[in-house]
Design a protein around this motif. Structure first.
Motif, mmCIF file in Angstrom:
data_model
loop_
_atom_site.group_PDB
_atom_site.id
_atom_site.type_symbol
_atom_site.label_atom_id
_atom_site.label_comp_id
_atom_site.label_asym_id
_atom_site.label_seq_id
_atom_site.Cartn_x
_atom_site.Cartn_y
_atom_site.Cartn_z
ATOM 1 N N MET A 1 -3.940 -5.651 -8.892
ATOM 2 C CA MET A 1 -4.618 -5.213 -7.441
ATOM 3 C C MET A 1 -5.279 -3.964 -7.636
ATOM 4 O O MET A 1 -4.849 -3.048 -8.321
ATOM 5 C CB MET A 1 -3.500 -5.317 -6.453
ATOM 6 N N ASN A 2 -6.586 -3.818 -7.275
ATOM 7 C CA ASN A 2 -6.979 -2.476 -7.078
ATOM 8 C C ASN A 2 -6.450 -1.449 -6.411
ATOM 9 O O ASN A 2 -5.813 -1.599 -5.293
ATOM 10 C CB ASN A 2 -8.324 -2.699 -6.477
ATOM 11 N N LEU A 3 -6.215 -0.400 -7.000
ATOM 12 C CA LEU A 3 -5.478 0.809 -6.386
ATOM 13 C C LEU A 3 -5.937 1.437 -5.093
ATOM 14 O O LEU A 3 -5.374 1.526 -3.881
ATOM 15 C CB LEU A 3 -5.122 1.990 -7.259
ATOM 16 N N CYS A 4 -7.148 1.309 -4.861
ATOM 17 C CA CYS A 4 -8.107 1.653 -3.551
ATOM 18 C C CYS A 4 -7.545 0.667 -2.412
ATOM 19 O O CYS A 4 -7.645 0.959 -1.579
ATOM 20 C CB CYS A 4 -9.614 1.605 -3.936
ATOM 21 N N ILE A 5 -7.545 -0.708 -2.930
ATOM 22 C CA ILE A 5 -7.187 -1.464 -1.730
ATOM 23 C C ILE A 5 -5.886 -1.496 -1.392
ATOM 24 O O ILE A 5 -5.462 -1.456 -0.269
ATOM 25 C CB ILE A 5 -7.526 -3.090 -2.300
ATOM 26 N N CYS A 6 -4.965 -0.932 -2.251
ATOM 27 C CA CYS A 6 -3.320 -0.802 -2.185
ATOM 28 C C CYS A 6 -3.401 0.370 -1.045
ATOM 29 O O CYS A 6 -2.687 0.206 -0.266
ATOM 30 C CB CYS A 6 -2.663 -0.806 -3.325
ATOM 31 N N ALA A 7 -3.939 1.263 -1.516
ATOM 32 C CA ALA A 7 -3.805 2.821 -0.852
ATOM 33 C C ALA A 7 -4.412 2.559 0.594
ATOM 34 O O ALA A 7 -3.643 2.909 1.436
ATOM 35 C CB ALA A 7 -4.598 3.951 -1.625
ATOM 36 N N ALA A 8 -5.654 1.765 0.797
ATOM 37 C CA ALA A 8 -5.988 1.696 2.106
ATOM 38 C C ALA A 8 -5.203 0.921 2.908
ATOM 39 O O ALA A 8 -4.949 1.028 4.110
ATOM 40 C CB ALA A 8 -7.505 1.024 1.913
ATOM 41 N N GLY A 9 -4.292 -0.171 2.430
ATOM 42 C CA GLY A 9 -3.647 -1.293 2.926
ATOM 43 C C GLY A 9 -2.294 -0.451 3.452
ATOM 44 O O GLY A 9 -1.951 -0.425 4.777
ATOM 45 N N CYS A 10 -1.955 0.399 2.676
ATOM 46 C CA CYS A 10 -0.772 1.208 2.886
ATOM 47 C C CYS A 10 -1.098 2.163 3.990
ATOM 48 O O CYS A 10 -0.172 2.406 5.008
ATOM 49 C CB CYS A 10 -0.216 1.982 1.541
ATOM 50 N N LEU A 11 -1.974 2.951 4.070
ATOM 51 C CA LEU A 11 -2.412 3.886 4.882
ATOM 52 C C LEU A 11 -2.629 3.199 6.326
ATOM 53 O O LEU A 11 -2.109 3.613 7.387
ATOM 54 C CB LEU A 11 -3.738 4.537 4.609
ATOM 55 N N THR A 12 -3.403 2.094 6.501
ATOM 56 C CA THR A 12 -3.588 1.300 7.712
ATOM 57 C C THR A 12 -2.552 0.719 8.249
ATOM 58 O O THR A 12 -2.164 0.603 9.501
ATOM 59 C CB THR A 12 -4.518 0.490 7.504
ATOM 60 N N CYS A 13 -1.523 0.362 7.356
ATOM 61 C CA CYS A 13 -0.158 -0.186 7.780
ATOM 62 C C CYS A 13 0.849 0.995 8.298
ATOM 63 O O CYS A 13 1.508 0.716 9.222
ATOM 64 C CB CYS A 13 0.589 -0.871 6.563
ATOM 65 N N PRO A 83 -4.278 -3.795 12.208
ATOM 66 C CA PRO A 83 -4.117 -3.070 10.771
ATOM 67 C C PRO A 83 -5.087 -3.566 9.743
ATOM 68 O O PRO A 83 -5.669 -3.126 8.963
ATOM 69 C CB PRO A 83 -2.674 -3.119 10.429
ATOM 70 N N CYS A 84 -4.982 -5.130 9.918
ATOM 71 C CA CYS A 84 -5.909 -5.526 8.933
ATOM 72 C C CYS A 84 -7.395 -5.095 9.056
ATOM 73 O O CYS A 84 -8.484 -4.991 8.105
ATOM 74 C CB CYS A 84 -5.934 -7.167 9.010
ATOM 75 N N ALA A 85 -7.851 -5.284 10.410
ATOM 76 C CA ALA A 85 -9.244 -4.936 10.779
ATOM 77 C C ALA A 85 -9.606 -3.345 10.213
ATOM 78 O O ALA A 85 -10.673 -3.128 9.675
ATOM 79 C CB ALA A 85 -9.495 -5.105 12.230
ATOM 80 N N LEU A 86 -8.735 -2.544 10.442
ATOM 81 C CA LEU A 86 -8.689 -1.119 10.169
ATOM 82 C C LEU A 86 -8.969 -1.132 8.764
ATOM 83 O O LEU A 86 -9.784 -0.475 8.033
ATOM 84 C CB LEU A 86 -7.418 -0.280 10.677
ATOM 85 N N CYS A 87 -8.045 -1.569 7.944
ATOM 86 C CA CYS A 87 -7.846 -1.804 6.549
ATOM 87 C C CYS A 87 -9.651 -2.214 5.995
ATOM 88 O O CYS A 87 -10.053 -1.413 5.220
ATOM 89 C CB CYS A 87 -7.018 -2.591 5.973
ATOM 90 N N GLU A 92 -14.776 -0.645 3.782
ATOM 91 C CA GLU A 92 -16.063 -1.034 3.944
ATOM 92 C C GLU A 92 -16.868 0.475 3.756
ATOM 93 O O GLU A 92 -17.922 0.500 2.957
ATOM 94 C CB GLU A 92 -16.449 -1.783 5.059
ATOM 95 N N LEU A 93 -16.438 1.294 4.520
ATOM 96 C CA LEU A 93 -16.956 2.575 4.499
ATOM 97 C C LEU A 93 -16.728 3.144 2.893
ATOM 98 O O LEU A 93 -17.462 4.002 2.378
ATOM 99 C CB LEU A 93 -16.501 3.665 5.354
ATOM 100 N N LYS A 94 -15.431 3.102 2.381
ATOM 101 C CA LYS A 94 -15.352 3.813 0.901
ATOM 102 C C LYS A 94 -16.333 2.748 0.166
ATOM 103 O O LYS A 94 -16.898 3.466 -0.933
ATOM 104 C CB LYS A 94 -13.859 3.411 0.299
ATOM 105 N N SER A 95 -16.655 1.525 -0.008
ATOM 106 C CA SER A 95 -17.457 0.829 -0.844
ATOM 107 C C SER A 95 -18.981 1.328 -0.374
ATOM 108 O O SER A 95 -19.835 1.492 -1.447
ATOM 109 C CB SER A 95 -17.518 -0.647 -0.495
ATOM 110 N N GLY A 97 -19.649 4.605 -0.311
ATOM 111 C CA GLY A 97 -19.715 5.654 -1.128
ATOM 112 C C GLY A 97 -19.010 7.054 -0.385
ATOM 113 O O GLY A 97 -18.983 8.206 -0.939
ATOM 114 N N PHE A 98 -18.347 6.447 0.593
ATOM 115 C CA PHE A 98 -17.705 7.839 1.524
ATOM 116 C C PHE A 98 -16.032 7.974 1.031
ATOM 117 O O PHE A 98 -15.481 6.913 0.411
ATOM 118 C CB PHE A 98 -17.396 7.314 2.960
ATOM 119 N N ASP A 99 -15.870 9.226 0.698
ATOM 120 C CA ASP A 99 -14.661 9.779 0.464
ATOM 121 C C ASP A 99 -13.880 9.815 1.686
ATOM 122 O O ASP A 99 -14.201 10.967 2.193
ATOM 123 C CB ASP A 99 -14.550 10.775 -0.483
ATOM 124 N N MET A 100 -13.055 8.834 2.151
ATOM 125 C CA MET A 100 -12.670 8.824 3.682
ATOM 126 C C MET A 100 -11.666 10.366 3.735
ATOM 127 O O MET A 100 -11.627 10.689 5.035
ATOM 128 C CB MET A 100 -11.846 7.610 3.869
#
Length: 128
Positions: A1-13, A83-87, A92-95, A97-100
């Protein structure tokens, strides 16, 4: 699993107010405070109405980047799985090019003062 996806998921959860604040700050192009929007979301979420605030930003983000509203309406997506929608919005914003964690102004400086405002053009089929 991509670390970016995991980090975004944990943050939004675990901290959806932080994720929402960052999303709102980027979607508002720096005109709103991440902390103010995140706090407003937290207060609304505390009484079960966080989805009212977050679905509006999903609609604005879709409008800014030319994204389609599917598989269902923005309010439904946020009402049934906020939480899923926020993730999804965060990723999407990260993809794009934004560093959130940097915020709007630092991202614009990092990108060379050209803000990504529209979705890339997709051409059906092969073109020359």
């Amino acid at each position: 699993m991509n670390l970016c996806i995991c980090a975004a998921g944990c943050l939004t959860c675990f901290c959806p107010c932080v994720a929402f604040g960052r999303i709102a700050h980027i979607v508002d192009k720096g005109t709103s405070s991440c902390c103010v929007r995140g706090t407003a979301y937290m207060l609304l979420a505390w009484v079960g109405l966080g989805c009212l605030c977050s679905c509006c930003y999903r609609s604005r983000m879709r409008e800014q980047y030319g994204l389609k509203e599917k598989p269902c309406a923005d309010c439904c997506v946020h009402f049934f799985c906020d939480p899923c929608a926020l993730c999804q919005e965060y990723r999407e914003l990260k993809s794009r090019g934004f560093d959130m964690s940097l915020g709007w102004h630092a991202n614009i400086e990092r990108m060379g003062k050209s803000a990504p405002t529209a979705a890339p053009q997709a051409y059906p089929g092969m073109t020359r």
